[in-house]
Structures are given as C-alpha cells and as structure tokens.
Design a protein around this motif. Structure first.
Motif, mmCIF file in Angstrom:
data_model
loop_
_atom_site.group_PDB
_atom_site.id
_atom_site.type_symbol
_atom_site.label_atom_id
_atom_site.label_comp_id
_atom_site.label_asym_id
_atom_site.label_seq_id
_atom_site.Cartn_x
_atom_site.Cartn_y
_atom_site.Cartn_z
ATOM 1 N N ILE A 26 0.851 -1.188 0.000
ATOM 2 C CA ILE A 26 0.000 0.000 0.000
ATOM 3 C C ILE A 26 0.887 1.239 0.000
ATOM 4 C CG2 ILE A 26 -1.832 1.245 1.199
ATOM 5 C CD1 ILE A 26 -2.692 -1.517 0.175
ATOM 6 N N PHE A 27 0.606 2.172 -0.906
ATOM 7 C CA PHE A 27 1.436 3.369 -1.043
ATOM 8 C C PHE A 27 1.031 4.440 -0.043
ATOM 9 C CE2 PHE A 27 2.585 7.492 -2.836
ATOM 10 C CZ PHE A 27 3.927 7.295 -3.117
ATOM 11 N N VAL A 28 2.041 5.068 0.572
ATOM 12 C CA VAL A 28 1.813 6.126 1.562
ATOM 13 C C VAL A 28 2.666 7.342 1.209
ATOM 14 C CG1 VAL A 28 1.890 6.756 4.006
ATOM 15 C CG2 VAL A 28 1.398 4.382 3.349
ATOM 16 N N HIS A 29 2.009 8.490 1.066
ATOM 17 C CA HIS A 29 2.694 9.755 0.828
ATOM 18 C C HIS A 29 2.624 10.588 2.105
ATOM 19 C CE1 HIS A 29 3.797 13.614 -1.022
ATOM 20 N NE2 HIS A 29 2.737 14.130 -0.405
ATOM 21 N N THR A 48 -12.730 5.376 -4.555
ATOM 22 C CA THR A 48 -12.160 5.826 -5.835
ATOM 23 C C THR A 48 -10.677 6.163 -5.715
ATOM 24 O OG1 THR A 48 -12.881 8.094 -5.407
ATOM 25 C CG2 THR A 48 -14.339 6.705 -6.734
ATOM 26 N N GLY A 49 -10.197 6.398 -4.476
ATOM 27 C CA GLY A 49 -8.790 6.696 -4.268
ATOM 28 C C GLY A 49 -8.501 8.185 -4.247
ATOM 29 N N ILE A 50 -7.209 8.508 -4.242
ATOM 30 C CA ILE A 50 -6.778 9.898 -4.143
ATOM 31 C C ILE A 50 -5.453 10.069 -4.888
ATOM 32 C CG2 ILE A 50 -5.570 9.465 -1.961
ATOM 33 C CD1 ILE A 50 -6.428 12.310 -1.085
ATOM 34 N N ASN A 51 -5.281 11.211 -5.506
ATOM 35 C CA ASN A 51 -4.012 11.567 -6.150
ATOM 36 C C ASN A 51 -3.375 12.659 -5.311
ATOM 37 O OD1 ASN A 51 -1.930 12.621 -7.713
ATOM 38 N ND2 ASN A 51 -3.010 12.265 -9.645
ATOM 39 N N HIS A 52 -2.318 12.319 -4.584
ATOM 40 C CA HIS A 52 -1.687 13.297 -3.679
ATOM 41 C C HIS A 52 -1.064 14.459 -4.451
ATOM 42 C CE1 HIS A 52 1.414 10.357 -4.789
ATOM 43 N NE2 HIS A 52 2.263 11.372 -4.712
ATOM 44 N N ASN A 53 -0.751 14.246 -5.723
ATOM 45 C CA ASN A 53 -0.184 15.335 -6.523
ATOM 46 C C ASN A 53 -1.242 16.385 -6.864
ATOM 47 O OD1 ASN A 53 2.588 14.370 -6.832
ATOM 48 N ND2 ASN A 53 1.687 12.719 -8.040
ATOM 49 N N SER A 54 -2.418 15.933 -7.313
ATOM 50 C CA SER A 54 -3.468 16.890 -7.668
ATOM 51 C C SER A 54 -4.125 17.501 -6.435
ATOM 52 C CB SER A 54 -4.523 16.211 -8.551
ATOM 53 O OG SER A 54 -5.127 15.131 -7.877
ATOM 54 N N ILE A 72 -2.875 8.039 2.201
ATOM 55 C CA ILE A 72 -2.764 6.609 1.925
ATOM 56 C C ILE A 72 -3.580 6.277 0.676
ATOM 57 C CG2 ILE A 72 -3.226 4.286 2.827
ATOM 58 C CD1 ILE A 72 -3.099 5.631 5.680
ATOM 59 N N HIS A 73 -2.952 5.616 -0.288
ATOM 60 C CA HIS A 73 -3.675 5.147 -1.475
ATOM 61 C C HIS A 73 -4.336 3.816 -1.114
ATOM 62 C CE1 HIS A 73 -1.048 7.431 -4.679
ATOM 63 N NE2 HIS A 73 -1.400 8.208 -3.654
ATOM 64 N N PRO A 74 -5.673 3.735 -1.023
ATOM 65 C CA PRO A 74 -6.308 2.462 -0.685
ATOM 66 C C PRO A 74 -5.958 1.362 -1.681
ATOM 67 C CG PRO A 74 -7.899 4.263 -0.608
ATOM 68 C CD PRO A 74 -6.654 4.813 -1.241
ATOM 69 N N THR A 77 -6.209 1.159 -5.744
ATOM 70 C CA THR A 77 -6.250 2.517 -6.289
ATOM 71 C C THR A 77 -4.837 3.087 -6.292
ATOM 72 O OG1 THR A 77 -6.469 3.806 -4.227
ATOM 73 C CG2 THR A 77 -8.481 2.805 -5.115
ATOM 74 N N GLY A 78 -4.663 4.182 -7.011
ATOM 75 C CA GLY A 78 -3.378 4.881 -6.992
ATOM 76 C C GLY A 78 -2.215 3.975 -7.319
ATOM 77 N N TYR A 79 -1.153 4.076 -6.513
ATOM 78 C CA TYR A 79 0.037 3.256 -6.710
ATOM 79 C C TYR A 79 -0.042 1.925 -5.963
ATOM 80 C CZ TYR A 79 2.201 7.681 -8.290
ATOM 81 O OH TYR A 79 2.497 8.852 -8.954
ATOM 82 N N SER A 80 -1.074 1.733 -5.173
ATOM 83 C CA SER A 80 -1.182 0.529 -4.350
ATOM 84 C C SER A 80 -1.559 -0.700 -5.174
ATOM 85 C CB SER A 80 -2.213 0.732 -3.243
ATOM 86 O OG SER A 80 -1.794 1.726 -2.329
ATOM 87 N N GLU A 81 -1.132 -1.861 -4.673
ATOM 88 C CA GLU A 81 -1.503 -3.118 -5.307
ATOM 89 C C GLU A 81 -2.978 -3.428 -5.026
ATOM 90 O OE1 GLU A 81 2.776 -5.498 -5.149
ATOM 91 O OE2 GLU A 81 1.235 -5.950 -3.669
#
Length: 291
Positions: A26-29, A48-54, A72-74, A77-81
């Motif tokens: 799971i990706f964490v920014h 639906t997830g989140i884009n930390h850049n936008s 946290i990208h669920p 979604t996002g970069y997460s598996e």
C-alpha cells in the motif's frame, strides 16, 4: 467499462510502500512541515482513491507549515496493489487504513495529535477507522453524504438500475458502476471541471463492482450509529452550494455526535468538491490549534 492500469511512482520522493498483513503493498505519501509537527493529519479517501499530486493545494493548506499530512492510497487505487474496482473482502479496505495508521502513530512522538480527515464518502471511512485505531484526537468531516440529493450527471438512470440488478445477481464482482458519472451534465462549472479532471486521472478508479458499491453504501448508512458513539472532537464542514449532499444529513450527524467538543461550519458558496475545503482552511487551522 475498463479502469486504468495501476501506475507506479515517478520517483522515490513521492512516498513509500507499506506491506500490510496479507502481503499487499500500500502506497503512503507523507508531507512534512518545516519543523516539528503539532499534529499528524491522516487524509483518508473513499473507494475511488486519491491523487496526492493533484491534491497538493489541500495537503499544503492542511499542513499550514506546522502539521504533518499523511495520504494513503487504498488498495486497488493509486500506486497501491490490488484489483481495480473490486475487492475480495471489503473489510480489507478498512483494515489497511487501520494497520498503517496504528503503525505510524506508534512510530511518532507520543504527544503528537492524531487527526482523521475525510471529504464526502471518506467521512464514513473516518468514522469506521476511528474505532479501529488506538488514538484519535479529532475528526474533520467535509460534506458527509449521510443524505443525498439527486444530482445531474451523478445519479443513476432507471436503465442503470436494471443493469445493476442483473450484475448484482449474476456477476457481483464485475466492475460495472461508473462512479465518475457524466461530468458533462453537471451544471456548476467548477464542479464539472473537477469531475472531468478526476475522470482522466489514472490514479483514481472509475468503475466498481456491485459488491464494492453495496458495502460502501452500508458504510455510509452506518454513519449515524457511529456518530452516536464518537467520543472525540469533531469539526464538521458543509458547503451550502453542495449539489450532492443534503445539509439535513449533516445536521443530524452533528446533533448525534457523542463528544461535546464539536464545531459546525457552513461555508458560503461552498460546492461539494475541494473548493469548500480551501475556503474553510482558516477555520480548520484554528480548530486544530484549539485541540
């Protein structure tokens, strides 16, 4: 009805992967202030997830140069598996959040405040995650969708309902529900542009299975029950120009909230989207400082 393939981070500076108990990455920014953080704000998202850049403008505004913001990208979604638009067991979506936040809280200074932030559907996620973590100093809920309005471009048609009924019975795990709706039909220009941008974002998921949608609906309908047990401070924010969420539902959540330390802010000309958050930043920062 095809979701974007999973993208990968452009570079290591975007964040890191946390491997949860079942082995999923799971990706964490994490956005850090210039000095020591007064609080850690966990910016949760819905399915639906989140884009930390936008969402950088909101992240930096929430930080205010003094708060640490964790995104946290669920899974899925996002970069997460994880499979896009479906999940084998909905509880894993919630358990990932709890596992990562509990691990993160234990690694921080004991005096640092823990604040959960949710916007729209993720307000329901906040209420459920708060029960699963060991420390919560406050929750910020923006436009919680306990009661919904029929909205052009977002509400399903009669034909959609017939289609969904078929898939619910015969293929409940096939992603067929378009959560992005039809942005062209959204009347508010700012809301329409935000929806169009989200629809083109490869980090966000557009189509979902009926299994995922049904469990998400149950999560949102449980908000009142959870609010009655919520014994931590609340800041509830509602944009009075929200075309999706009924204010009466927000009123009911606020009235039901167990903890007496609660504050309700109605943002003039605030839409459903991120503009309401940006308009409320001074109130948010003031509330955090007063905790």
């Amino acid at each position: 009805m095809k979701n974007f393939d999973r993208p990968l981070p452009a570079n290591e500076s975007e964040g890191m992967f946390h491997t949860v108990s079942d082995g999923t990455k799971i990706f964490v920014h994490t956005f850090l202030p210039g000095g020591d953080a007064i609080a850690s704000i966990y910016m949760l998202s819905g399915i639906t997830g989140i884009n930390h850049n936008s969402e950088k403008d909101i992240i930096e505004s929430l930080s205010g140069g003094k708060n640490r913001v964790v995104v946290i990208h669920p899974r899925g979604t996002g970069y997460s598996e994880g499979k896009r638009g479906d999940i084998e067991d909905f509880s894993k979506f919630l358990d990932d959040y709890a596992e990562i936040i509990n691990h993160d809280v234990l690694s921080r200074k004991s005096g640092s405040k823990v604040i959960l932030f949710g916007h729209s559907m993720s307000t329901a996620v906040v209420l459920r995650i708060a029960e699963k973590i060991g420390k919560v100093d406050g929750a910020i809920l923006v436009n919680p969708p306990f009661k919904m309005k029929p909205a052009k471009g977002m509400s399903p048609t009669l034909g959609d309902y017939f289609k969904y009924a078929f898939y619910y019975v015969f293929a409940p795990h096939k992603p067929v529900v378009n959560m992005a709706g039809n942005p062209a039909l959204i009347e508010d220009e700012a809301e329409r542009k935000e929806a169009e941008t989200r629809g083109r974002d490869p980090l966000l998921v557009k189509y979902f299975s009926l299994y995922y949608m049904n469990n998400s609906r149950k999560l949102m309908t449980s908000m009142m029950e959870k609010a009655k047990k919520a014994d931590y401070p609340l800041l509830l924010i509602y944009g009075d120009n929200d075309s999706i969420v009924e204010k009466t539902g927000c009123d009911q959540i606020f009235e039901a909230w167990k903890n007496p330390h609660k504050q309700y802010e109605v943002i003039e000309n605030g839409p459903h989207g991120k503009l309401t958050v940006l308009k409320a930043i001074d109130k948010i920062q003031g509330w955090i400082s007063a905790l």
